[in-house]
Design an enzyme around this catalytic site. Structure first.
Site, mmCIF file in Angstrom:
data_model
loop_
_atom_site.group_PDB
_atom_site.id
_atom_site.type_symbol
_atom_site.label_atom_id
_atom_site.label_comp_id
_atom_site.label_asym_id
_atom_site.label_seq_id
_atom_site.Cartn_x
_atom_site.Cartn_y
_atom_site.Cartn_z
ATOM 1 N N ARG A 33 33.595 8.693 39.830
ATOM 2 C CA ARG A 33 33.072 7.506 39.125
ATOM 3 C C ARG A 33 33.756 6.203 39.528
ATOM 4 O O ARG A 33 33.841 5.272 38.730
ATOM 5 C CB ARG A 33 33.183 7.681 37.604
ATOM 6 C CG ARG A 33 32.333 8.810 37.053
ATOM 7 C CD ARG A 33 30.884 8.399 37.042
ATOM 8 N NE ARG A 33 30.035 9.470 36.559
ATOM 9 C CZ ARG A 33 29.440 9.484 35.377
ATOM 10 N NH1 ARG A 33 29.563 8.492 34.558
ATOM 11 N NH2 ARG A 33 28.675 10.496 35.042
ATOM 12 N N ARG A 37 30.597 1.797 36.115
ATOM 13 C CA ARG A 37 30.773 0.934 34.956
ATOM 14 C C ARG A 37 32.102 0.219 34.823
ATOM 15 O O ARG A 37 32.199 -0.742 34.072
ATOM 16 C CB ARG A 37 30.497 1.741 33.676
ATOM 17 C CG ARG A 37 29.031 2.102 33.555
ATOM 18 C CD ARG A 37 28.782 3.021 32.389
ATOM 19 N NE ARG A 37 29.417 4.307 32.627
ATOM 20 C CZ ARG A 37 29.372 5.319 31.774
ATOM 21 N NH1 ARG A 37 28.741 5.181 30.626
ATOM 22 N NH2 ARG A 37 29.955 6.461 32.059
ATOM 23 N N ARG A 46 23.372 -4.507 38.748
ATOM 24 C CA ARG A 46 22.448 -3.599 38.072
ATOM 25 C C ARG A 46 21.729 -4.251 36.900
ATOM 26 O O ARG A 46 20.889 -3.611 36.252
ATOM 27 C CB ARG A 46 23.207 -2.363 37.594
ATOM 28 C CG ARG A 46 22.800 -1.106 38.358
ATOM 29 C CD ARG A 46 22.964 0.111 37.506
ATOM 30 N NE ARG A 46 22.119 0.078 36.331
ATOM 31 C CZ ARG A 46 22.379 0.725 35.213
ATOM 32 N NH1 ARG A 46 23.457 1.450 35.121
ATOM 33 N NH2 ARG A 46 21.553 0.655 34.184
ATOM 34 N N ASP A 82 23.114 10.270 40.566
ATOM 35 C CA ASP A 82 23.433 11.049 39.374
ATOM 36 C C ASP A 82 22.984 12.472 39.626
ATOM 37 O O ASP A 82 22.073 12.709 40.438
ATOM 38 C CB ASP A 82 22.722 10.482 38.136
ATOM 39 C CG ASP A 82 23.208 11.184 36.859
ATOM 40 O OD1 ASP A 82 24.243 10.762 36.317
ATOM 41 O OD2 ASP A 82 22.577 12.165 36.439
ATOM 42 N N TYR A 157 21.778 21.004 31.086
ATOM 43 C CA TYR A 157 20.930 19.851 30.733
ATOM 44 C C TYR A 157 19.479 20.270 30.555
ATOM 45 O O TYR A 157 18.798 19.837 29.617
ATOM 46 C CB TYR A 157 21.026 18.750 31.801
ATOM 47 C CG TYR A 157 22.297 17.944 31.685
ATOM 48 C CD1 TYR A 157 22.504 17.086 30.610
ATOM 49 C CD2 TYR A 157 23.301 18.049 32.630
ATOM 50 C CE1 TYR A 157 23.678 16.357 30.484
ATOM 51 C CE2 TYR A 157 24.481 17.318 32.518
ATOM 52 C CZ TYR A 157 24.661 16.474 31.439
ATOM 53 O OH TYR A 157 25.822 15.772 31.312
HETATM 54 O O1 CP3 Z 1 29.619 4.353 36.017
HETATM 55 C C1 CP3 Z 1 28.643 4.966 35.587
HETATM 56 O O2 CP3 Z 1 28.782 6.077 35.118
HETATM 57 C C2 CP3 Z 1 27.288 4.271 35.586
HETATM 58 C C3 CP3 Z 1 26.150 4.972 36.091
HETATM 59 C C4 CP3 Z 1 25.788 6.284 35.475
HETATM 60 C C5 CP3 Z 1 25.734 7.491 36.223
HETATM 61 N N1 CP3 Z 1 25.288 8.456 35.385
HETATM 62 C C6 CP3 Z 1 26.014 7.633 37.665
HETATM 63 C C7 CP3 Z 1 26.741 8.850 38.074
HETATM 64 C C8 CP3 Z 1 25.422 6.575 34.144
HETATM 65 C C9 CP3 Z 1 25.372 5.658 32.958
HETATM 66 C C10 CP3 Z 1 25.105 7.958 34.118
HETATM 67 C C11 CP3 Z 1 24.597 8.700 32.956
HETATM 68 C C12 CP3 Z 1 25.132 10.058 32.831
HETATM 69 N N2 CP3 Z 1 24.727 11.145 33.577
HETATM 70 C C13 CP3 Z 1 26.151 10.459 32.007
HETATM 71 C C14 CP3 Z 1 26.946 9.545 31.136
HETATM 72 C C15 CP3 Z 1 26.517 9.333 29.764
HETATM 73 C C16 CP3 Z 1 27.331 8.182 29.215
HETATM 74 O O3 CP3 Z 1 26.729 7.144 28.970
HETATM 75 O O4 CP3 Z 1 28.543 8.312 29.112
HETATM 76 C C17 CP3 Z 1 26.381 11.823 32.226
HETATM 77 C C18 CP3 Z 1 27.390 12.696 31.553
HETATM 78 C C19 CP3 Z 1 25.446 12.236 33.232
HETATM 79 C C20 CP3 Z 1 25.333 13.568 33.869
HETATM 80 C C21 CP3 Z 1 26.263 13.619 34.990
HETATM 81 N N3 CP3 Z 1 26.197 12.776 36.080
HETATM 82 C C22 CP3 Z 1 27.345 14.528 35.203
HETATM 83 C C23 CP3 Z 1 27.778 15.621 34.272
HETATM 84 C C24 CP3 Z 1 27.908 14.192 36.436
HETATM 85 C C25 CP3 Z 1 29.028 14.886 37.127
HETATM 86 C C26 CP3 Z 1 30.274 14.100 37.072
HETATM 87 C C27 CP3 Z 1 30.955 14.046 35.733
HETATM 88 O O5 CP3 Z 1 31.141 12.926 35.247
HETATM 89 O O6 CP3 Z 1 31.308 15.103 35.208
HETATM 90 C C28 CP3 Z 1 27.180 13.085 36.953
HETATM 91 C C29 CP3 Z 1 27.442 12.456 38.232
HETATM 92 C C30 CP3 Z 1 27.351 10.982 38.317
HETATM 93 N N4 CP3 Z 1 26.513 10.148 37.683
HETATM 94 C C31 CP3 Z 1 28.150 10.230 39.176
HETATM 95 C C32 CP3 Z 1 27.760 8.894 39.047
HETATM 96 C C33 CP3 Z 1 28.261 7.682 39.768
HETATM 97 C C34 CP3 Z 1 29.176 10.942 39.993
HETATM 98 C C35 CP3 Z 1 29.569 10.581 41.277
HETATM 99 C C36 CP3 Z 1 30.947 9.999 41.185
HETATM 100 O O7 CP3 Z 1 31.904 10.743 40.914
HETATM 101 O O8 CP3 Z 1 31.073 8.790 41.386
#
Ligand code: CP3
Length: 351
Positions: A33, A37, A46, A82, A157
């Site tokens: 990440r 954000r 964005r 994502d 999910y």
């Molecule tokens: O910085 C950000 O997180 C903004 C963009 C964003 C992503 N996904 C990009 C992403 C947002 C808001 C999401 C939504 C999302 N998707 C969430 C968060 C909910 C919240 O508002 O807190 C979640 C849990 C998901 C599902 C998800 N996406 C999982 C479980 C994972 C695996 C990584 C982890 O955090 O356990 C992702 C991968 C993901 N989504 C990445 C990014 C940039 C991972 C790549 C990285 O490591 O940069």
């Protein structure tokens, strides 16, 4: 295949060398990440664009991927996307709701539902190939990490319909209808494999399989109900020769099995010190991790002391080490604290 020449270009990078357990000029560092954000420049580009739409715009995804590389001088970029993007690309009705995470309009709970999960074709995600193409020129010798969700985490999910604390419906299917469960995660293994192949063929130098929620399982259930599907994904991309990283949260009791599943690098959360993780994972694997993301909210002297502990445990582990957090950067993290941590890891490990 663009992949081949890119892999030659990044092979000498500290990140790729550490994945292969080769000697490095300094410990490489990147953060899960790192793009997103925590960065004001991310919020700016964005503005008004929903997250899943931003993932399908090649120029925007490439720009967001580059932002932390420019700002923090990390040793690798991770492709901005994502884990639900491939599911959306095959026509699943999935959305990401602010503050909630992924929401699936019609969850997968029966054999009839399974028919809605078709395999992924490269054309479904042509925006990924395009974005990676844009990134390669800008990244030069800095490696790009591609990624995908692992079958269990994606299944959670899809079956729950969204984020879940206890994964109860998922486990109900796993225990109550093991055949349907097996067919579901096998289907997801195919989708994940196809998605990782697209990224590697477009030029990703390494990949990470995110099994974020697999720590919810006991080892015997992981071995029986999940590991074969993850192992199949890792095996199917093994021929490319790009490092494969396998990561989950709360996996202290699963590290041995995650090592067995076939990755080159095992990602570890902050609950297990890396020297102990190396014993659990077994020989022949590099480790990635594992500073607690919350530590970045402490004053810099405390951050450095905790980072030094991670580096010391990594040295004691005797294997390759990629410095990272134990999970993703928290949204309200001060970006300057991240930059300072990168500098600290680089200067304190210079050889
Ligand atoms: O910085 C950000 O997180 C903004 C963009 C964003 C992503 N996904 C990009 C992403 C947002 C808001 C999401 C939504 C999302 N998707 C969430 C968060 C909910 C919240 O508002 O807190 C979640 C849990 C998901 C599902 C998800 N996406 C999982 C479980 C994972 C695996 C990584 C982890 O955090 O356990 C992702 C991968 C993901 N989504 C990445 C990014 C940039 C991972 C790549 C990285 O490591 O940069």
């Amino acid at each position: 295949m663009r992949g081949v020449s890119v892999h030659q270009q990044t092979a000498a990078s500290p990140f790729i060398r550490a994945c292969r357990r080769e000697s490095v000029p300094h410990t490489p560092v990147w953060f899960m990440r790192q793009a997103g954000r925590s960065l004001p420049e991310y919020h700016k580009v964005r503005e008004g664009i929903p997250i899943l739409e931003s993932c399908t715009r090649p120029e925007l995804a490439a720009e967001i991927t580059m932002q932390p590389v420019r700002r923090h001088s990390v040793d690798a970029a991770i492709y901005f996307s994502d884990i639900v993007v491939p599911l959306k690309a095959i026509g699943m009705d999935v959305d990401i709701k602010p503050g909630l995470g992924p929401v699936i309009a019609e969850p997968i709970r029966t054999r009839a539902d399974l028919a809605r999960l078709r395999d992924l074709e490269p054309d479904d995600v042509s925006f990924v190939t395009e974005a990676i193409g844009l990134l390669l020129g800008e990244l030069g010798a800095t490696p790009l990490i591609g990624f995908a969700g692992a079958p269990f985490t994606l299944a959670s999910y899809l079956v729950e319909g969204g984020t879940s604390r206890n994964h109860e419906r998922t486990k109900a299917m796993m225990y109550g209808d093991p055949e349907l469960w097996r067919d579901l995660i096998d289907r997801l293994a195919d989708i994940t494999t196809s998605f990782l192949k697209v990224q590697i063929e477009a030029g990703a130098s390494a990949v990470q399989l995110f099994d974020s929620w697999v720590g919810a399982l006991a080892p015997a259930d992981y071995r029986r109900h999940v590991m074969p599907a993850s192992a199949r994904v890792l095996d199917a991309i093994g021929g490319y020769g790009v490092p494969r990283i396998h990561f989950g949260v709360g996996t202290g009791e699963l590290l041995g099995l995650m090592g067995e599943a076939g990755a080159d690098v095992v990602g570890v959360d902050w609950r297990v010190p890396l020297d102990e993780a190396a014993r659990r994972v077994g020989p022949g694997k590099a480790l990635q991790g594992n500073l607690d993301p919350s530590v970045l909210f402490a004053p810099s002297a405390a951050v450095e002391a905790k980072a030094a502990e991670v580096l010391e445990a990594a040295r004691a582990s005797g294997t390759g080490h990629i410095f990272n957090l134990g999970h993703g950067v928290l949204p309200s993290t001060d970006p300057d604290a991240i930059t300072r941590l990168v500098e600290y890891v680089h200067t304190s490990t210079e050889r």
